[in-house]
Design a protein around this motif. Structure first.
Motif, PDB file in Angstrom:
ATOM      1  N   ALA A  12       0.846  -1.196   0.000  1.00  7.75           N
ATOM      2  CA  ALA A  12       0.000   0.000   0.000  1.00  7.75           C
ATOM      3  C   ALA A  12       0.874   1.236   0.000  1.00  7.75           C
ATOM      4  O   ALA A  12       1.794   1.364   0.819  1.00  7.75           O
ATOM      5  N   GLU A  13       0.610   2.119  -0.938  1.00 10.51           N
ATOM      6  CA  GLU A  13       1.231   3.433  -0.906  1.00 10.51           C
ATOM      7  C   GLU A  13       0.287   4.306  -0.081  1.00 10.51           C
ATOM      8  O   GLU A  13      -0.905   4.372  -0.360  1.00 10.51           O
ATOM      9  N   LEU A  14       0.832   4.928   0.942  1.00 10.68           N
ATOM     10  CA  LEU A  14      -0.020   5.673   1.867  1.00 10.68           C
ATOM     11  C   LEU A  14       0.207   7.164   1.672  1.00 10.68           C
ATOM     12  O   LEU A  14       1.346   7.610   1.539  1.00 10.68           O
ATOM     13  N   SER A  15      -0.896   7.906   1.647  1.00 12.30           N
ATOM     14  CA  SER A  15      -0.724   9.338   1.434  1.00 12.30           C
ATOM     15  C   SER A  15      -1.695  10.175   2.248  1.00 12.30           C
ATOM     16  O   SER A  15      -2.732   9.709   2.686  1.00 12.30           O
ATOM     17  N   VAL A  16      -1.260  11.410   2.468  1.00 12.46           N
ATOM     18  CA  VAL A  16      -2.097  12.430   3.101  1.00 12.46           C
ATOM     19  C   VAL A  16      -2.395  13.437   2.012  1.00 12.46           C
ATOM     20  O   VAL A  16      -1.463  13.990   1.432  1.00 12.46           O
ATOM     21  N   ASP A  17      -3.653  13.675   1.760  1.00 11.73           N
ATOM     22  CA  ASP A  17      -4.040  14.492   0.612  1.00 11.73           C
ATOM     23  C   ASP A  17      -3.311  13.902  -0.596  1.00 11.73           C
ATOM     24  O   ASP A  17      -3.461  12.741  -0.877  1.00 11.73           O
ATOM     25  N   ASP A  18      -2.441  14.671  -1.241  1.00  9.15           N
ATOM     26  CA  ASP A  18      -1.759  14.081  -2.392  1.00  9.15           C
ATOM     27  C   ASP A  18      -0.284  13.822  -2.105  1.00  9.15           C
ATOM     28  O   ASP A  18       0.495  13.561  -3.018  1.00  9.15           O
ATOM     29  N   THR A  19       0.099  13.932  -0.855  1.00  5.26           N
ATOM     30  CA  THR A  19       1.499  13.713  -0.512  1.00  5.26           C
ATOM     31  C   THR A  19       1.706  12.269  -0.054  1.00  5.26           C
ATOM     32  O   THR A  19       1.114  11.836   0.935  1.00  5.26           O
ATOM     33  N   VAL A  20       2.556  11.557  -0.778  1.00  4.12           N
ATOM     34  CA  VAL A  20       2.855  10.174  -0.403  1.00  4.12           C
ATOM     35  C   VAL A  20       3.770  10.209   0.821  1.00  4.12           C
ATOM     36  O   VAL A  20       4.798  10.883   0.807  1.00  4.12           O
ATOM     37  N   ILE A  21       3.388   9.508   1.884  1.00  7.43           N
ATOM     38  CA  ILE A  21       4.252   9.505   3.069  1.00  7.43           C
ATOM     39  C   ILE A  21       5.037   8.207   3.210  1.00  7.43           C
ATOM     40  O   ILE A  21       5.956   8.123   4.019  1.00  7.43           O
ATOM     41  N   GLY A  22       4.666   7.180   2.414  1.00 14.19           N
ATOM     42  CA  GLY A  22       5.439   5.953   2.505  1.00 14.19           C
ATOM     43  C   GLY A  22       4.634   4.748   2.084  1.00 14.19           C
ATOM     44  O   GLY A  22       3.607   4.884   1.403  1.00 14.19           O
ATOM     45  N   HIS A  23       5.133   3.586   2.483  1.00 12.60           N
ATOM     46  CA  HIS A  23       4.552   2.336   2.021  1.00 12.60           C
ATOM     47  C   HIS A  23       4.456   1.335   3.160  1.00 12.60           C
ATOM     48  O   HIS A  23       5.231   1.387   4.113  1.00 12.60           O
ATOM     49  N   ALA A  24       3.513   0.408   3.005  1.00 12.32           N
ATOM     50  CA  ALA A  24       3.358  -0.650   4.002  1.00 12.32           C
ATOM     51  C   ALA A  24       2.767  -1.864   3.322  1.00 12.32           C
ATOM     52  O   ALA A  24       2.034  -1.737   2.336  1.00 12.32           O
ATOM     53  N   GLY A  25       3.071  -3.031   3.861  1.00 12.32           N
ATOM     54  CA  GLY A  25       2.495  -4.242   3.303  1.00 12.32           C
ATOM     55  C   GLY A  25       3.358  -5.450   3.588  1.00 12.32           C
ATOM     56  O   GLY A  25       4.177  -5.439   4.511  1.00 12.32           O
ATOM     57  N   GLU A  26       3.152  -6.472   2.751  1.00 15.23           N
ATOM     58  CA  GLU A  26       3.911  -7.706   2.934  1.00 15.23           C
ATOM     59  C   GLU A  26       5.206  -7.597   2.152  1.00 15.23           C
ATOM     60  O   GLU A  26       5.237  -7.060   1.046  1.00 15.23           O
ATOM     61  N   LEU A  27       6.283  -8.136   2.718  1.00 10.88           N
ATOM     62  CA  LEU A  27       7.575  -8.079   2.035  1.00 10.88           C
ATOM     63  C   LEU A  27       7.616  -9.072   0.881  1.00 10.88           C
ATOM     64  O   LEU A  27       6.969 -10.122   0.914  1.00 10.88           O
TER      65      LEU A  27
END
Lengths: 826, 365
Positions: A680-695
């Protein structure tokens, strides 16, 4: 710097009963810090006496060795008065010599217990000692033969050998260059130690006047070398041994004895602090010239290294070319050797900064360089040279040449203007002007004036240049231990900044989610990025490189906290842990192509200069990374456990964002080191803050993690910046709620978030909440389709909903979802 | 409901006889008392108080009695039914209470079973140590300042009176970055944060700067290329060494306990003058019978950090007038502080990341 106490006392009288501890304590409090006190004889116990060799019978052995069966007179030291029978392997002594005998019952350094023992067919009752066996030197070629007048048989040998000597080792700070000489140490003892008196300056001596008959010297760079004194001796016996007092003292100072000529220059350097260089006069051709090198010139220094010189290096030359790196190290071609009979003694003053740069440039660390780069008394060149000549004449059979060359003059001492009450104002103690003046005079300054003092520091204190320097001297002599303890009262503070509070909050929130914080080094290499499957053109590979990394495999400042965290996770698995979560918060380094400048230190930088400095640094965002391995919930008496999955990683980040009122948007992306379908690419408004998920399974494999391990990395600075600071208090309706469930079938590729967003928008203002409570796939739904079940709650702020209102809103929601996502109601 | 029976049969109605009614009532009461659970009681209720129960049926016969007898019979039956209903209610309450009690008894669990379904998290002790130290400063009214780890050479060295040819610069084993002409280093101390603070705030300044720093030390039991330190900086009018001593004494007692004080030993740092090393009274032996003390190794004092009066040259480079303001600064190791307080002799576990290490410290130290 190591200084034997007996040597110090040669230049200053201390009252009877003053212990070495008294001396070191006082010197430490005035600036010469005690590192250690060494006593070479401390490791020797039991009888160690002088003996006279009475008989010496060589006895060849089967193994080819020849031993000497000796009897040695030790008088009554063996309690019998009979000669002591001792087997000795060394041969450098004769019958009648005085030697050092250790008797049975004694213990030598290294816990070497001496006893009478049968060896080579004799009962050997003790040992004739070498310097190495006593721990006072490296010489193992033979035993110690004492001078004929050293003492009488049976007498304790400790004093003769200097074993009772205590050697003080000082840690000499850069501002205490004078502490690199016995002269300086003894002067400090005279100034600091209670009752000490009668300082006898070894550099204060009558020296012959300069004349034109000396070895010709030309100074082409008087800034680099303001003073050059040359003296000459002839008829020197290169085979003359170094007298014991010189050899012992330079050994005590930690230097090796080489030859009389070299030892004498080192001895005088230790004594006065002034490095001396000796040339083989027969190898010199033409006048000595001191100048700066021409870039590219070469010199082979005494240590055999060929050095390419810089235009900043000061060199000593003669007609043959460069013969030395001035003040740092001599050259090979004019080196003194075992055939040298004429010596030119150089005693020159060198510019400290130039010495420092040359030493650093050529990576030369020498005893001479150490002193020259810290600053040496420029006024004692003549005295030091004269002392060398004196010792060469006295112990090397040399004749002093009448020629005395003195070129240049010592630089003038600065005058420091300082307020008479400055020491009082800086220290917070009551220090009168008179006390300050007395203290400054005690350390050798000339002081004139009242109210405002004019202080001329002594030439051996090149460190005293500022009013603050002389102030420190005064406060040290008054005593740091007398400084009172007063708590200053600051203006009222505002506590932690919001960013500081949030960083703590984030850390606690992640820990509360079951993750354990670790701290890793930020050093990485390309192999880390390879293991993480970061693509070749990925921006994360553009990391800041270190000039001097500790490991050539990790020369980069990491751009991702996960690099260290994945390694750490692997290590934990290696330690046998199967289920754990770890996290780290740290700044990463993201180069942005800038550079910083070296600004002036004469004034503060302008706002623009400071801004440019900031902009010239890499960006250093504050990241959170986490890794989850194994069970999120263990199996137990309560039932099945649950393995951590991609959603745990995403949720851990969501919980952090929630803590500052931010609802993160997610989007499926393919991004290393994650599973291409579970990131998952995670963002606030349109700013990407990072990623999370399975390796990615290959990443798990590379780090030794079980397949399915999860991870996240996000930029917390964005959350700090965008977090809702003052959340408005909510209002909520207490009118009845109407619940409506819908199940929508969509194409499997349609993100649930899109369907939910459409429902939310279509439902309108009556919608209170929406929750996806089931995802279903199966034959009934159709291949490539999925059913999403949502629970919707409707409520009006001001009234009870009328019959049909909620279902109408639901219908509107469904129809917008159908329009946007092709959803079909089940 | 039927109208009054005017066409009655004057013959006596058996079920309404007093003895009959009493028998019906007693039978009901016996049955109620004999019901041992709510299910049985429900049947008893149907049998003895329901529409088809003997008393209900008897009640219906009242109308057949002559008017003068109706009243007496009505009262008799009514009393009996009342007694039965009351008994049912009482029995119901008893049985319900019994059932509730039984149910709770049946729900008893073994509360010694393990409860940790969710993984416990924990924080790194250095993070917590750093926060604890920061909190002491905040309590003193100071603020916490920060700066980057990758720092401008000028701020790390030159601004702090460590010029390019300063001998002390070789004392700092610096990580330099490529290319050298960018003049960027890994900060070797948190002192550049002091410079930044002076450049961005006006005095009075009372700040502490905790942070991560780097030196090119090989990693072993007592050295790490990365470690943590905290520095304090005060710049105000009339600041003296006495204020430095007072602040350090306060910190020492806040961190190590009441009565723990400090002492100064002369030292040299380019950024301060006068400079001192600061020792802490050993918080284990407190200087009494120190010989046997393992913490201070018989010294009675523990080397804590460095400090001094801010060198006026530093104030000038940072745009502060040394004629008006003076200041002091000090620094000590956070890692070292933690190691001392918690009896850790080898620093490596701090940076190895073994979960078991951090876990031992929970979420607050």
């Amino acid at each position: 710097m190591k200084a034997p106490v007996s040597w110090i006392k040669e230049y200053v009288d201390v009252p009877e009963g003053t212990t070495t501890d008294d001396i070191t304590r006082r010197l430490t409090m005035t600036g010469l810090k005690l590192e250690a006190v060494h006593s070479p004889g401390a490791a020797i116990t039991g009888p160690l006496v002088i003996g006279r060799v009475l008989t010496k019978e060589p006895e060849p052995q089967k193994n080819g060795k020849v031993i000497n069966w000796c009897t040695v007179d030790v008088a009554d030291a063996n309690d019998t008065g009979e000669p002591q029978g001792i087997v000795c392997g060394a041969h450098n002594f004769e019958v009648g010599d005085l030697v050092v005998v250790v008797l049975p019952g004694a213990v030598l350094p290294g816990d070497f217990a001496i006893s009478a023992r049968k060896t080579y067919g004799h009962l050997s009752a003790g040992m004739i000692c070498s310097a190495r066996e006593l721990g006072i030197g490296d010489d193992h070629d033979g035993i110690i033969v004492l001078p004929a007048d050293a003492g009488v048989p049976g007498q304790d040998a400790r004093e003769v050998l200097g074993l009772d000597e205590e050697i003080i080792e000082f840690e000499v700070n850069p501002d205490r260059a004078y502490g690199l000489s016995l002269r300086g140490i003894a002067r400090d003892v005279a100034v600091s130690v209670e009752g000490a008196s009668n300082f006898r300056d070894p550099a204060l001596r009558q020296t012959p006047a300069a004349n034109d008959a000396g070895y010709p010297v030309v100074l082409a760079d008087t800034a680099g070398c303001p003073v050059f004194v040359a003296r000459k001796v002839t008829g020197f016996d290169p085979a003359a041994p170094t007298p014991a007092f010189i050899a012992d003292r330079i050994a005590a100072a930690g230097m090796r004895s080489i030859s009389l000529a070299v030892d004498v220059t080192n001895y005088v350097m230790l004594e006065t602090g002034r490095p001396i260089h000796g040339y083989d006069a027969d190898k010199l051709t033409g006048p000595i010239v001191v100048r700066r090198a021409v870039a590219g010139e070469k010199l082979t220094t005494l240590d055999g290294v060929v050095r390419e010189l810089s235009a900043e290096d000061l060199v000593v030359t003669d007609d043959s070319g460069i013969i030395g790196l001035g003040g740092v190290m001599g050259g090979e071609t004019t080196e003194m050797s075992e055939t040298t009979t004429s010596i030119v003694v150089e005693s020159a003053h060198w510019d400290a900064v130039s010495m420092f740069r040359t030493g650093k440039r050529h990576k030369i660390s020498s005893e001479a360089g150490k002193r020259n780069e810290r600053g040496v008394d420029p006024t004692i060149c003549e005295a030091a040279a004269d002392r060398v000549v004196e010792l060469l004449v006295a112990h090397g059979g040399a004749t002093a040449d009448p020629g005395v060359t003195v070129v240049g003059t010592p630089p003038a001492q600065p005058t420091i203007t300082v307020a008479g009450d400055k020491a009082a104002r800086v220290s917070g103690m009551e220090i009168s002007e008179q006390t300050a003046v007395e203290a400054l005079r005690a350390v050798g300054c000339e002081v004139t004036g009242t109210g405002t003092l004019s202080v001329v520091p002594p030439p051996w204190r090149p460190d005293l240049t500022d009013p603050q320097d002389t102030t420190e001297e005064v406060i040290r002599l008054v005593g740091y231990d007398k400084v009172p303890s007063v708590l200053p009262v600051p203006p009222a503070g505002r506590g932690l900044t919001r960013a500081q509070q949030l960083r703590r909050r984030f850390s606690r929130v992640v820990a509360a989610e079951g993750f354990t914080e670790v701290v890793t080094f930020p050093f990485v290499g390309d192999a880390d990025f390879d293991q993480m499957r970061v693509p070749a053109d990925d921006v994360r590979r553009k990391a800041l490189r270190l000039e001097n990394p500790l490991s050539s495999e990790a020369p980069l400042m990491t751009t991702t906290v996960l690099a260290g965290l994945l390694r750490t996770a692997g290590r934990n698995v290696g330690h046998g842990l199967s289920s754990f979560g770890i996290y780290e918060t740290a700044t990463v380094t993201v180069p942005r192509g800038g550079a910083t400048r070296i600004l002036s230190v004469d004034h503060g930088p302008s706002a623009d200069e400071f801004a440019a400095l900031q902009a010239g640094l890499p960006a250093q965002p504050f990241h959170l990374a986490l890794v989850g391995v194994g069970a999120a919930e263990e199996a137990g008496w309560w039932g099945e456990g649950r393995t951590a999955d991609w959603a745990d990683a995403v949720d851990a980040v969501r919980v952090v964002a929630d803590s500052v009122g931010i609802d993160l948007a997610a989007r499926g992306v393919d991004h290393a080191p994650w599973h291409p379908g579970r990131c998952a690419e995670l963002s606030v408004d349109d700013t990407v803050i990072g990623h999370a998920g399975e390796l990615h399974p290959k990443v798990c494999e590379a780090y030794g993690l079980p397949r399915g391990s999860v991870a996240a990395e996000v930029d917390l600075d964005v959350l700090i910046e965008r977090g809702v600071h003052l959340r408005p208090a909510p209002t909520f309706s207490t009118h009845p709620v109407a619940k409506e469930d819908v199940a929508l079938v969509v194409d499997a590729a349609v993100p649930a978030a899109e369907v939910e967003a459409a429902l939310r928008e279509g439902a309108g203002p009556l919608l209170e909440s929406i929750r996806l409570f089931d995802v279903f796939t199966g034959e009934q739904i159709g291949q490539g389709r999925k059913s999403l079940a949502f629970a919707l709650r409707f409520r009006a702020a001001d009234r009870t909903l009328k019959e049909g209102e909620a279902s109408a809103a639901r219908e509107a929601a469904v129809s917008l979802a159908a329009e946007r996502t092709g959803a079909v109601q089940r | 409901m039927s109208g009054p029976n005017s066409d009655y049969d004057p013959v006596e109605v058996t079920p309404l006889r007093a003895d009959e009614v009493e028998a019906m009532r007693d039978a009901a009461l016996d049955a109620i008392a004999g019901a041992h659970d709510l299910g049985a009681l429900k049947q008893v209720r149907l049998d003895h108080a329901g529409d088809r129960s003997p008393l209900a049926l008897a009640n219906r016969e009242i109308g057949a009695l002559p008017p003068q007898a109706r009243k007496e019979a009505g009262a008799r039956v009514g009393q009996a039914r009342g007694a039965v209903n009351k008994a049912i209610a009482e029995r119901t309450a008893v049985l319900e209470a019994e059932q509730a009690e039984r149910m709770l008894a049946e729900e008893t669990v073994d509360v010694t079973l393990p409860t940790g379904r969710r993984r416990r998290g924990s924080r790194h002790p250095l993070t917590m140590q750093s926060e604890l130290i920061a909190d002491i400063f905040v309590g003193m009214g100071w603020e916490i300042a920060e700066g980057p780890m990758v720092e401008a050479e000028w701020l790390n060295f030159d601004a702090l009176n460590l010029g390019p040819d300063h001998p002390a610069r070789t004392m700092q084993d610096t990580f330099w970055t490529v290319p050298a002409e960018n003049h960027v280093v890994l900060r070797t101390h948190t002192s550049p944060v002091q410079a930044r603070t002076m450049l961005t705030r006006k005095p009075p300044i009372y700040v502490a700067c905790p942070g991560r720093v780097f030196r090119t030390d090989e990693y072993d039991a007592t050295h790490s290329p990365m470690f943590h330190q905290v520095e304090g900086l005060v710049v105000d009018e009339g600041i003296t060494m006495a204020h430095l001593k007072g602040s350090l004494d306060h910190l020492a007692s806040a961190l190590y306990g009441d009565g723990i004080t400090t002492r100064f030993r002369p030292s040299y740092f380019p950024f301060t003058e006068p400079s001192a090393e600061v020792d802490l009274r050993c918080f284990v032996c407190r200087g009494v019978d120190s010989d046997a003390c393992r913490t201070c190794r018989g010294e009675g004092w523990i080397e804590w950090g460095g400090c001094g009066v801010v060198n006026p040259r530093v104030l000038i480079a940072c745009g502060i007038d040394p004629e008006v303001y003076s200041g002091f600064a000090f620094g000590f190791g956070i890692d070292r502080t933690f190691m001392f307080r918690h009896g850790l002799e080898d620093l490596r576990p701090l940076f190895e990341g073994d979960v078991r290490f951090s876990s031992a410290f929970g979420t607050e130290i």
